[in-house]
Design a protein around this motif. Structure first.
Motif: not given
Length: 148
Positions: A22-36, A38-44, A121-127
């Motif tokens: 769950v992300i605030e779109w004007t600042s780019g701040l993640a209010l919460g994050m779970v799972g994988e 990309r590139d092990e960089d949650p802020e990016a 934001y939800l990231w899914l494996d396509r397969r």
């Protein structure tokens, strides 16, 4: 009403879910994050998805069409003009879907009681994932999400 953590955990039960935020779109701040992430960089990850959400929400090309095909709001997310009301501040875009060869990325804007832009934001494996089902589940989760 479930909070951010409960909705994030529920999102990870969607078939093929790799990560959610769950992300605030004007600042780019993640209010919460779970799972994988990309590139092990949650802020990016949060900042880059927020940039995509912000670009779509602020473009007049994506503004909602009113009756008869007329533009139904500014589409800028900020409301303008003397007749602007609270609904004009909401992004005209409901969700954004980005597909790659291996993944689906779903961004769903969340209505909030305060003056802020938040998306899920939800990231899914396509397969393993089902895009249509994931979109419906995300819409339901966002409708129940309690942001105070």
């Amino acid at each position: 009403m479930p909070g951010i953590d409960e909705c994030l955990l529920e999102a990870m039960t969607v078939n093929g879910a790799r990560g959610a935020a769950v992300i605030e779109w004007t600042s780019g701040l993640a209010l919460g994050m779970v799972g994988e992430v990309r590139d092990e960089d949650p802020e990016a990850t949060a900042a880059e998805t927020a940039e995509l959400a912000r670009m779509a929400a602020e473009q007049r090309a994506f503004a909602a069409l009113g009756p008869g095909g007329a533009k139904g709001g500014s589409g800028s997310g900020a409301g303008s003009g003397p007749d602007a009301d609270d609904t004009d501040r909401d992004p005209a875009v409901e969700d954004i879907i980005v597909t790659t060869r291996t993944c689906y990325h779903l961004l769903r804007f969340v209505d909030t009681a305060f003056d802020s832009g938040v998306f899920f934001y939800l990231w899914l494996d396509r397969r393993e994932g089902n895009l249509a089902l994931a979109r419906m589940r995300l819409r339901d989760m966002c409708g129940r999400l309690a942001l105070i």
